[in-house]
Design an enzyme around this catalytic site. Structure first.
Site, PDB file in Angstrom:
ATOM      1  N   ARG A 246     -12.720  42.308 -41.135  1.00 24.32           N
ATOM      2  CA  ARG A 246     -11.568  42.805 -40.380  1.00 24.32           C
ATOM      3  C   ARG A 246     -10.308  41.938 -40.512  1.00 24.32           C
ATOM      4  NH1 ARG A 246     -14.020  44.857 -34.716  1.00 24.32           N
ATOM      5  NH2 ARG A 246     -12.281  46.285 -34.758  1.00 24.32           N
ATOM      6  N   PRO A 247      -9.703  41.935 -41.706  1.00 23.07           N
ATOM      7  CA  PRO A 247      -8.480  41.154 -41.914  1.00 23.07           C
ATOM      8  C   PRO A 247      -7.268  41.744 -41.180  1.00 23.07           C
ATOM      9  CG  PRO A 247      -8.990  42.448 -43.862  1.00 23.07           C
ATOM     10  CD  PRO A 247     -10.102  42.680 -42.898  1.00 23.07           C
ATOM     11  N   MET A 248      -6.119  41.034 -41.281  1.00 24.49           N
ATOM     12  CA  MET A 248      -4.901  41.506 -40.590  1.00 24.49           C
ATOM     13  C   MET A 248      -3.730  41.723 -41.533  1.00 24.49           C
ATOM     14  SD  MET A 248      -4.655  39.847 -36.866  1.00 24.49           S
ATOM     15  CE  MET A 248      -3.114  40.687 -36.663  1.00 24.49           C
ATOM     16  N   ASP A 249      -4.050  41.885 -42.834  1.00 26.76           N
ATOM     17  CA  ASP A 249      -2.982  41.977 -43.832  1.00 26.76           C
ATOM     18  C   ASP A 249      -2.016  43.139 -43.562  1.00 26.76           C
ATOM     19  OD1 ASP A 249      -5.442  43.398 -44.468  1.00 26.76           O
ATOM     20  OD2 ASP A 249      -4.400  44.117 -46.261  1.00 26.76           O
TER      21      ASP A 249
ATOM     22  N   CYS B 245     -16.039  39.450 -37.291  1.00 23.44           N
ATOM     23  CA  CYS B 245     -16.874  39.879 -36.169  1.00 23.44           C
ATOM     24  C   CYS B 245     -18.103  40.532 -36.766  1.00 23.44           C
ATOM     25  CB  CYS B 245     -16.130  40.810 -35.233  1.00 23.44           C
ATOM     26  SG  CYS B 245     -15.923  42.448 -35.876  1.00 23.44           S
TER      27      CYS B 245
ATOM     28  N   ARG C  86     -18.766  45.268 -22.500  1.00 19.80           N
ATOM     29  CA  ARG C  86     -17.433  45.297 -23.109  1.00 19.80           C
ATOM     30  C   ARG C  86     -16.869  46.711 -23.131  1.00 19.80           C
ATOM     31  NH1 ARG C  86     -16.969  42.205 -28.643  1.00 19.80           N
ATOM     32  NH2 ARG C  86     -14.856  42.880 -28.164  1.00 19.80           N
TER      33      ARG C  86
ATOM     34  N   ARG D  69     -11.239  40.938 -30.842  1.00 22.94           N
ATOM     35  CA  ARG D  69     -10.282  41.174 -31.911  1.00 22.94           C
ATOM     36  C   ARG D  69      -9.016  41.881 -31.433  1.00 22.94           C
ATOM     37  NH1 ARG D  69      -9.411  41.736 -37.366  1.00 22.94           N
ATOM     38  NH2 ARG D  69      -8.066  43.494 -37.752  1.00 22.94           N
TER      39      ARG D  69
ATOM     40  N   ILE E 143     -15.553  52.896 -42.706  1.00 23.30           N
ATOM     41  CA  ILE E 143     -14.525  52.103 -42.009  1.00 23.30           C
ATOM     42  C   ILE E 143     -14.888  50.618 -41.986  1.00 23.30           C
ATOM     43  CG2 ILE E 143     -13.167  51.860 -39.885  1.00 23.30           C
ATOM     44  CD1 ILE E 143     -12.805  54.590 -41.198  1.00 23.30           C
TER      45      ILE E 143
ATOM     46  N   ASP F 160     -17.104  54.745 -34.406  1.00 21.53           N
ATOM     47  CA  ASP F 160     -17.633  54.255 -33.126  1.00 21.53           C
ATOM     48  C   ASP F 160     -18.740  55.150 -32.555  1.00 21.53           C
ATOM     49  OD1 ASP F 160     -15.863  52.161 -33.325  1.00 21.53           O
ATOM     50  OD2 ASP F 160     -14.387  53.017 -31.954  1.00 21.53           O
TER      51      ASP F 160
ATOM     52  N   LYS G  99     -11.284  52.530 -23.316  1.00 23.79           N
ATOM     53  CA  LYS G  99     -11.166  51.085 -23.568  1.00 23.79           C
ATOM     54  C   LYS G  99     -10.101  50.823 -24.633  1.00 23.79           C
ATOM     55  CE  LYS G  99     -14.176  49.121 -26.527  1.00 23.79           C
ATOM     56  NZ  LYS G  99     -13.725  48.346 -27.695  1.00 23.79           N
ATOM     57  N   ASN G 100     -10.225  51.514 -25.772  1.00 19.90           N
ATOM     58  CA  ASN G 100      -9.352  51.170 -26.897  1.00 19.90           C
ATOM     59  C   ASN G 100      -7.906  51.608 -26.675  1.00 19.90           C
ATOM     60  OD1 ASN G 100     -11.426  49.888 -28.107  1.00 19.90           O
ATOM     61  ND2 ASN G 100     -11.904  51.515 -29.585  1.00 19.90           N
TER      62      ASN G 100
HETATM   63  N1  EPU Z   1      -8.236  46.541 -41.956  1.00 17.87           N
HETATM   64  C1  EPU Z   1      -7.733  45.782 -42.981  1.00 17.87           C
HETATM   65  N2  EPU Z   1      -6.555  45.108 -42.785  1.00 17.87           N
HETATM   66  C2  EPU Z   1      -5.863  45.179 -41.613  1.00 17.87           C
HETATM   67  C3  EPU Z   1      -6.386  45.981 -40.557  1.00 17.87           C
HETATM   68  C4  EPU Z   1      -7.572  46.646 -40.767  1.00 17.87           C
HETATM   69  O1  EPU Z   1      -8.325  45.695 -44.057  1.00 17.87           O
HETATM   70  O2  EPU Z   1      -4.794  44.569 -41.499  1.00 17.87           O
HETATM   71  C5  EPU Z   1      -9.528  47.236 -42.152  1.00 17.87           C
HETATM   72  C6  EPU Z   1     -10.573  46.675 -41.187  1.00 17.87           C
HETATM   73  O3  EPU Z   1     -11.172  45.511 -41.698  1.00 17.87           O
HETATM   74  C7  EPU Z   1     -11.534  47.811 -41.061  1.00 17.87           C
HETATM   75  C8  EPU Z   1     -10.630  49.047 -41.169  1.00 17.87           C
HETATM   76  O4  EPU Z   1      -9.414  48.586 -41.794  1.00 17.87           O
HETATM   77  O5  EPU Z   1     -12.450  47.812 -42.098  1.00 17.87           O
HETATM   78  C9  EPU Z   1     -10.307  49.714 -39.853  1.00 17.87           C
HETATM   79  O6  EPU Z   1      -9.603  48.823 -39.035  1.00 17.87           O
HETATM   80  P1  EPU Z   1      -8.548  49.309 -37.926  1.00 17.87           P
HETATM   81  O7  EPU Z   1      -7.409  48.371 -37.944  1.00 17.87           O
HETATM   82  O8  EPU Z   1      -8.288  50.771 -38.038  1.00 17.87           O
HETATM   83  O9  EPU Z   1      -9.422  49.080 -36.604  1.00 17.87           O
HETATM   84  P2  EPU Z   1      -9.075  48.184 -35.359  1.00 17.87           P
HETATM   85  O10 EPU Z   1      -7.721  48.512 -34.861  1.00 17.87           O
HETATM   86  O11 EPU Z   1      -9.419  46.776 -35.627  1.00 17.87           O
HETATM   87  C10 EPU Z   1      -9.951  49.997 -33.685  1.00 17.87           C
HETATM   88  C11 EPU Z   1     -10.927  50.023 -32.554  1.00 17.87           C
HETATM   89  C12 EPU Z   1     -12.346  49.920 -33.101  1.00 17.87           C
HETATM   90  C13 EPU Z   1     -12.569  51.118 -34.026  1.00 17.87           C
HETATM   91  C14 EPU Z   1     -11.518  51.098 -35.144  1.00 17.87           C
HETATM   92  C15 EPU Z   1     -11.623  52.279 -36.075  1.00 17.87           C
HETATM   93  C16 EPU Z   1      -9.644  48.994 -30.803  1.00 17.87           C
HETATM   94  C17 EPU Z   1      -9.466  47.865 -29.868  1.00 17.87           C
HETATM   95  N3  EPU Z   1     -10.649  48.908 -31.671  1.00 17.87           N
HETATM   96  O12 EPU Z   1     -10.146  48.740 -34.329  1.00 17.87           O
HETATM   97  O13 EPU Z   1     -13.215  50.026 -31.975  1.00 17.87           O
HETATM   98  O14 EPU Z   1     -13.850  51.061 -34.578  1.00 17.87           O
HETATM   99  O15 EPU Z   1     -10.196  51.105 -34.557  1.00 17.87           O
HETATM  100  O16 EPU Z   1     -11.501  53.468 -35.376  1.00 17.87           O
HETATM  101  O17 EPU Z   1      -8.907  49.968 -30.741  1.00 17.87           O
HETATM  102  C18 EPU Z   1     -15.218  49.751 -30.780  1.00 17.87           C
HETATM  103  O18 EPU Z   1     -14.625  50.212 -29.783  1.00 17.87           O
HETATM  104  O19 EPU Z   1     -16.469  49.598 -30.799  1.00 17.87           O
HETATM  105  C19 EPU Z   1     -14.431  49.379 -31.951  1.00 17.87           C
HETATM  106  C20 EPU Z   1     -14.889  48.561 -32.909  1.00 17.87           C
END
Ligand code: EPU
Length: 423
Positions: A123-126, A118, A400, A94, A330, A308, A22-23
């Protein structure tokens, strides 16, 4: 709304075919925006999140068709001309934020709704935003939308992530394929899904090296072309089903399974008392004895123990001998399965980012509620070994990320069914 009813028992025997990730697929699909030519993804999983990404890309002007009952996605963005990712779709998932980098690369402009919080955390986007700004984008937050613009196109930059974010690595990697000059991402995420995306982008003509390590280098090119790419195996679906015989006994072969996708998880299984062996077609899993041993788990970015799989592992440890401590590093709020497991008789205490699980003899079936994708499946697994019937409501979360979960588990002998309910 549907419910899933699991009647505990065992053992489980047979094989389960593991789907494409999926991811990985959610990151690969937006790559279509980087080319005028079609991108074909094979081994795609049939999931509601994939439908949401399809809907989002179509709203941006992409044309998407499916073959082989949804296992093949053909994506074409030759007439994609809309840079606006609307809140109505983004709020559902997201991973929608993965269109930001490709849209900027294609149009020099993107308007992408912030996904909002969520269940598992803010889960910010900074990290995404700071990196794209370093590449020359001007990004403003207005009315809940990120308005990003790169007049004259994106430029290569050296970017140091303060955390190895999976999504930010994917966004920046995609954006950098068409930027002018060289981009280096330091402290990049190393997940297999990143390597899969890099493989696909290379098939499309991108110049990327270092993926799978903490430093990824991308040399921008003029244009990308069409390609066909098979989606990598879903390591989280794999790990989830590897746990089924650990809960219920028996021996299950996971077709397509690979140890290198889950090394840290397999090491923990060994300590707990579960054997994993490689076969020609995948992995075979069997527990060494009825009584499993407690272990401590810390979730970390790849190659560490995956967040996960934390919920599923916590469910297993509920009946292991001794006390296990699970530390979630995480996501700040990813223990919502704990109170549900407690309803089944587990002994779990949660303090901030730590959960202490003291093994009990047996879990007992109970009505429980799914709160997010991985929490839902942990309750199904717990139900496989519990005494009596476990009724899991709100199972739309499962759709999902797990295709045909009921059929896959029934195929190895589990007593599980999905029913329509009013709850
Ligand atoms: N984070 C920030 N700022 C950012 C981006 C992330 O602070 O700009 C923080 C997040 O809030 C979180 C941590 O960094 O606490 C990890 O976030 P990351 O960006 O690595 O995760 P993601 O890309 O949002 C993907 C998977 C998640 C999986 C995580 C960690 C996808 C679509 N989603 O999320 O999958 O848990 O990596 O491995 O690839 C799931 O499948 O159930 C799922 C949640």
């Amino acid at each position: 709304m549907d419910s899933i009813i699991v009647t505990g028992g065992g053992p489980l025997n047979g094989e389960i075919l593991i789907a494409g990730a999926k991811n990985a697929c959610l990151a690969l699909m937006p790559a279509t925006l980087l080319s005028e030519e079609p991108l074909t993804l094979t081994n795609a999983p049939r999931l509601s999140d994939i439908k949401t990404m399809t809907e989002l890309l179509q709203s941006l002007g992409a044309e998407i068709s499916t073959l082989d009952e949804g296992r093949v996605l053909v994506l074409s963005s030759h007439s994609a001309d809309n840079p606006l990712a609307h809140y109505d779709i983004v709020r559902k998932m997201r991973a929608s934020n993965l269109v930001l980098g490709p849209l900027l690369a294609r149009h020099g402009k993107a308007v992408v709704s912030l996904p909002g919080g969520c269940a598992i955390g803010a889960r910010p986007m900074d990290i995404h935003v700071t990196a794209l700004e370093a590449m020359g984008a001007v990004i403003e937050l207005k009315d809940g939308y990120l308005h990003a613009e790169a007049k004259g196109g994106l430029k290569g930059a050296v970017i140091d992530f303060h955390f190895a974010s999976v999504g930010a690595t994917e966004n920046v990697m995609m954006a950098a394929t068409l930027a002018k000059g060289t981009t280096v991402i330091n402290n990049a995420a190393r997940e297999p899904e990143i390597v899969d995306l890099a493989d696909c982008l290379r098939r499309m003509g991108a110049q990327i090296s270092g993926d799978g390590t903490s430093s990824i280098t991308i040399e921008g090119v003029e244009r990308l072309h069409g390609a066909t790419h098979p989606v990598v195996t879903d390591r989280i679906e794999l790990g989830t089903y590897m746990l089924a015989p650990a809960f219920a006994g028996g021996e299950v072969e996971l077709i397509g399974g690979r140890i290198d996708l889950l090394q840290a998880f397999v090491e923990k299984l060994d300590q707990i008392g579960v054997d994993v062996t490689e076969t020609k077609r995948g992995l075979k899993v069997k527990r060494r004895s009825d009584k499993l041993k407690a272990v401590d788990i810390v979730t970390e970015p790849f190659p560490g123990f995956p967040t996960d799989l934390q919920a599923q592992m916590m469910a297993l440890l509920c009946t292991a001998k001794g006390t296990s401590v699970l530390e979630e590093k995480i996501f700040e709020n990813r223990f919502m399965h704990a109170p549900e497991l407690v309803r089944m008789g587990a002994n779990i205490e949660v303090h901030g980012g730590h959960a202490t699980v003291t093994g009990v003899d047996k879990l007992k079936g109970a009505p429980v509620m799914a709160t997010d994708l991985r929490a839902s499946v942990s309750l199904i697994l717990a139900g496989l070994a519990a005494e009596g019937e476990t009724v899991i409501s709100r199972v739309y979360h499962l759709d999902r990320g797990y295709e045909h979960v009921v059929a896959k588990l029934r195929g190895v002998g589990a007593q599980i069914k999905r029913v329509k309910s009013n709850g």
